[in-house]
Design a protein around this motif. Sequence first.
Motif, PDB file in Angstrom:
ATOM      1  N   PHE A   1       0.815  -1.217   0.000  1.00  0.00           N
ATOM      2  CA  PHE A   1       0.000   0.000   0.000  1.00  0.00           C
ATOM      3  C   PHE A   1       0.846   1.262   0.000  1.00  0.00           C
ATOM      4  O   PHE A   1       0.469   2.276  -0.602  1.00  0.00           O
ATOM      5  CB  PHE A   1      -0.924  -0.012   1.232  1.00  0.00           C
ATOM      6  CG  PHE A   1      -1.840   1.170   1.310  1.00  0.00           C
ATOM      7  CD1 PHE A   1      -3.047   1.185   0.614  1.00  0.00           C
ATOM      8  CD2 PHE A   1      -1.515   2.272   2.088  1.00  0.00           C
ATOM      9  CE1 PHE A   1      -3.899   2.272   0.681  1.00  0.00           C
ATOM     10  CE2 PHE A   1      -2.365   3.367   2.161  1.00  0.00           C
ATOM     11  CZ  PHE A   1      -3.564   3.369   1.458  1.00  0.00           C
ATOM     12  N   ILE A   2       2.006   1.225   0.658  1.00  0.00           N
ATOM     13  CA  ILE A   2       2.822   2.440   0.775  1.00  0.00           C
ATOM     14  C   ILE A   2       3.715   2.673  -0.440  1.00  0.00           C
ATOM     15  O   ILE A   2       4.348   3.728  -0.540  1.00  0.00           O
ATOM     16  CB  ILE A   2       3.697   2.408   2.042  1.00  0.00           C
ATOM     17  CG1 ILE A   2       4.722   1.262   1.966  1.00  0.00           C
ATOM     18  CG2 ILE A   2       2.838   2.303   3.284  1.00  0.00           C
ATOM     19  CD1 ILE A   2       5.710   1.251   3.112  1.00  0.00           C
ATOM     20  N   VAL A   3       3.776   1.716  -1.371  1.00  0.00           N
ATOM     21  CA  VAL A   3       4.651   1.872  -2.536  1.00  0.00           C
ATOM     22  C   VAL A   3       4.322   3.128  -3.347  1.00  0.00           C
ATOM     23  O   VAL A   3       5.213   3.936  -3.631  1.00  0.00           O
ATOM     24  CB  VAL A   3       4.599   0.607  -3.429  1.00  0.00           C
ATOM     25  CG1 VAL A   3       5.313   0.863  -4.765  1.00  0.00           C
ATOM     26  CG2 VAL A   3       5.244  -0.565  -2.725  1.00  0.00           C
ATOM     27  N   PRO A   4       3.060   3.353  -3.746  1.00  0.00           N
ATOM     28  CA  PRO A   4       2.767   4.584  -4.510  1.00  0.00           C
ATOM     29  C   PRO A   4       3.107   5.856  -3.739  1.00  0.00           C
ATOM     30  O   PRO A   4       3.593   6.834  -4.331  1.00  0.00           O
ATOM     31  CB  PRO A   4       1.254   4.485  -4.775  1.00  0.00           C
ATOM     32  CG  PRO A   4       0.940   3.038  -4.661  1.00  0.00           C
ATOM     33  CD  PRO A   4       1.857   2.513  -3.610  1.00  0.00           C
ATOM     34  N   GLY A   5       2.840   5.857  -2.432  1.00  0.00           N
ATOM     35  CA  GLY A   5       3.137   7.039  -1.627  1.00  0.00           C
ATOM     36  C   GLY A   5       4.624   7.329  -1.563  1.00  0.00           C
ATOM     37  O   GLY A   5       5.046   8.495  -1.640  1.00  0.00           O
ATOM     38  N   LEU A   6       5.437   6.283  -1.450  1.00  0.00           N
ATOM     39  CA  LEU A   6       6.886   6.479  -1.398  1.00  0.00           C
ATOM     40  C   LEU A   6       7.423   6.973  -2.742  1.00  0.00           C
ATOM     41  O   LEU A   6       8.331   7.807  -2.783  1.00  0.00           O
ATOM     42  CB  LEU A   6       7.572   5.167  -1.008  1.00  0.00           C
ATOM     43  CG  LEU A   6       7.421   4.747   0.450  1.00  0.00           C
ATOM     44  CD1 LEU A   6       8.027   3.365   0.682  1.00  0.00           C
ATOM     45  CD2 LEU A   6       8.079   5.760   1.382  1.00  0.00           C
TER      46      LEU A   6
END
Length: 253
Positions: free
Chosen positions: A58-63
């Motif tokens: 889930f955090i991949v796009p945000g990073l």
Amino acid sequence: MNWIAVKSIYIYEMTRFFRTLTQSFISPVLSTSLYFVVFGAAIGSRIQEVEGVSYASFIVPGLIMLSVITQGISNASFGIYFPKFIGTIFEMLSAPVSFLEIVMGYVGAAASKALFIGLVILGTAYLFVDFEIQHPFAMVGFLVLTCISFSLMGFIIGIWAGSFEQLQLVPLLIITPLVFLGGSFYSISMLPPVWQIISHFNPVVYLISGFRWSFFGAADVPIGLSLLAIAGFTALCLSVIWWIFKTGWRIRQ
């Protein structure tokens, strides 16, 4: 259109990028890898899923957005500030080169650097988690638009800045908090109702939400609003740059 001028500026900026490869490339990739270790492993072991997606995925796009936004701003702002600092910008302004060609050269190079780093971080993410991109063309589109829009903003910051300290002021005090509070590491739906309403005033929410939708098909805001937000932000930055060159604000003064 003077394509030779655009090409010259672009190549010069890209050459500077590869001359400082450790600072420009290795540093952001290493920092993002640490985020994966800390947030993906430590916090991910306690938060199993967010909207049906594993927290580490889930955090991949945000990073990726975090790195792309900060790199686009920093590269574009330093790229135009340095000629202004040493005085060579006056030679450029007196040459038969339009403001559009100057912007295309500097912003195009900054956006290319940010895009390159974003794609490398995307590849790095596969070393830590397994995920699939449901809408790859939309993902590339959002990534390119984000690189261009925030490189335009970085260009404005570079024109505005009167010192190297001011060059870092806006990214550190405004942009970074907006990105962290824009749903990079969590879903807006996880917040209390009041904070959900407040979060919708953060423009970065729409960028990260749309980018995450291209990965997992889930978004905090409608995809149409995300596209409208990034288009409006890009148009605003272009309008400000046009006004800067028309009036000579912070360039000829």
